[in-house]
Design an enzyme around this catalytic site. Structure first.
Site, PDB file in Angstrom:
ATOM      1  N   CYS A 157      56.038  62.105  26.674  1.00  0.00           N
ATOM      2  CA  CYS A 157      56.874  61.100  26.124  1.00  0.00           C
ATOM      3  C   CYS A 157      55.786  60.035  25.304  1.00  0.00           C
ATOM      4  O   CYS A 157      56.304  58.982  24.846  1.00  0.00           O
ATOM      5  CB  CYS A 157      57.575  60.469  27.364  1.00  0.00           C
ATOM      6  SG  CYS A 157      58.401  61.617  28.240  1.00  0.00           S
TER       7      CYS A 157
ATOM      8  N   HIS B 139      59.684  54.003  25.386  1.00  0.00           N
ATOM      9  CA  HIS B 139      60.405  55.365  25.626  1.00  0.00           C
ATOM     10  C   HIS B 139      61.557  55.241  26.310  1.00  0.00           C
ATOM     11  O   HIS B 139      61.854  54.521  27.287  1.00  0.00           O
ATOM     12  CB  HIS B 139      59.238  56.334  26.538  1.00  0.00           C
ATOM     13  CG  HIS B 139      59.917  57.505  26.950  1.00  0.00           C
ATOM     14  ND1 HIS B 139      60.637  58.355  26.389  1.00  0.00           N
ATOM     15  CD2 HIS B 139      59.879  58.031  28.246  1.00  0.00           C
ATOM     16  CE1 HIS B 139      61.055  59.378  27.062  1.00  0.00           C
ATOM     17  NE2 HIS B 139      60.852  59.159  28.041  1.00  0.00           N
TER      18      HIS B 139
ATOM     19  N   ASN C  45      66.949  61.569  27.527  1.00  0.00           N
ATOM     20  CA  ASN C  45      65.509  61.406  27.221  1.00  0.00           C
ATOM     21  C   ASN C  45      64.918  62.347  26.555  1.00  0.00           C
ATOM     22  O   ASN C  45      65.194  63.559  27.095  1.00  0.00           O
ATOM     23  CB  ASN C  45      64.870  61.553  28.955  1.00  0.00           C
ATOM     24  CG  ASN C  45      63.429  61.370  28.754  1.00  0.00           C
ATOM     25  OD1 ASN C  45      62.929  61.574  27.777  1.00  0.00           O
ATOM     26  ND2 ASN C  45      62.909  61.108  30.133  1.00  0.00           N
TER      27      ASN C  45
END
Length: 323
Positions: free
Chosen positions: A112, A251, A281
């Site tokens: 990420c 993120h 996500n």
């Protein structure tokens, strides 16, 4: 010193939208359970497109928006933890399909944090080269790495890609400082696509692929402690007060994480745009997805933005950019 500028952002998400209610039909979960804990309401899922297909869409949008000939692109970096294959790289597939025959292309794996790592590598390489343009993309098809019977992980992730076009020797500078860190001791807290060495020779069968596994509490603790520290370090090192930052683009993993980070650095939550409710996500794609959405809503010229990623490795990266 050459100036490197971010010229354009672009994104692409698969058409299929899977809501929390949809997931409740195939596993023991509910919209209330997912959204109250994460802020996620839905995610995009790719049915036929692989990671390189999503990334190609982004690359094509970037060069079209900037009126750039693919032959002028000197560098393509794809940040991904869900490549099409171990080899060829996803970036090589994009380079070929884009007909960017003069571009060096390679992937990086930093989960990420990958998009930030990619930007840092690209801008430094451009200052030492004659590359006119570079493309940095975060792209993921995480649906192929998830165990769809495991509600602890499956409800979190989605597919998508987004990226940026960088121009070398530009009029304006976009990069004003970066802070990166890897805590390899915590490598087992988030693992995906794991394969095992053979146990005998000749092997009885092929290496088994293992889906996502994550220690959610450990990752939450890591993010809520390390991300504020990283943001404050990069601000202090570059004589920037958090109050002077227009946006903090983090993120998009969990709205509770972002709210905790905002509180720890004493900044209003309004400075922290969020879109995990729509995409879930998306790992390396999440920060550029949010930047693209933000740029479509308002003129970001002259804005000071801190971007910060955190994920498998465990990795962390924060960067100050101006557009």
């Amino acid at each position: 010193m050459k100036k490197v500028q971010i010229k354009k952002f672009a994104s692409y998400a698969p058409q299929l939208t899977v809501s929390n209610d949809d997931l409740s039909k195939i596993m023991d979960t509910s919209d209330e359970w997912i959204s109250s804990r994460t802020g996620i309401k839905q995610r995009r899922i790719s049915l036929t497109e692989n990671t390189s297909d999503l990334c190609l869409q982004v690359a094509q949008k970037l060069i079209k928006q900037a009126h750039v000939n693919p032959a002028e692109v000197g560098l393509i970096i794809v940040a991904t933890m869900s490549p099409d294959a171990a080899t060829p790289s996803t970036s090589a597939l994009v380079q070929g399909k884009l007909h960017a025959e003069n571009a060096l292309a390679f992937d990086i794996s930093a989960a990420c944090s990958g998009f930030i790592y990619g930007l840092e590598i690209a801008q430094k390489m451009m200052r030492q080269s004659t590359y006119k343009y570079a493309i940095v993309i975060g792209g993921e098809v995480l649906s192929k790495e998830v165990d769809w019977t495991d509600r602890t992980c499956a409800v979190l992730f989605g597919d998508g890609a987004a990226g940026a076009l960088l121009e070398n020797d530009a009029v304006q500078e976009s990069f004003y400082g970066t802070d990166t860190k890897v805590v390899g001791d915590l490598n087992g807290d988030l693992v995906a696509g794991q394969t095992n060495p053979i146990q005998e020779f000749p092997p009885a069968d092929f290496t088994v692929f293992h889906p996502f596994k994550m220690d959610g509490r450990a990752v939450y603790k890591f993010a809520t402690s390390e991300v504020p520290a990283s943001i404050l370090r990069v601000c202090k090192a570059n004589r920037l007060q958090p109050d002077e930052v227009d946006y903090f683009v983090l993120h998009q993993a969990n709205y509770k994480i972002i709210k905790s980070i905002a509180k720890k650095i004493k900044q209003p939550i309004e400075k922290f745009p969020m879109n995990m409710d729509k995409y879930g996500n998306t790992s390396a794609a999440s920060i550029p997805l949010m930047l693209t959405e933000l740029a479509e809503k308002e003129n970001l010229e002259g804005k000071t933005i801190v971007i910060s990623g955190f994920g498998g490795g465990l990795t962390i990266g924060s960067q100050i950019i101006k557009l």
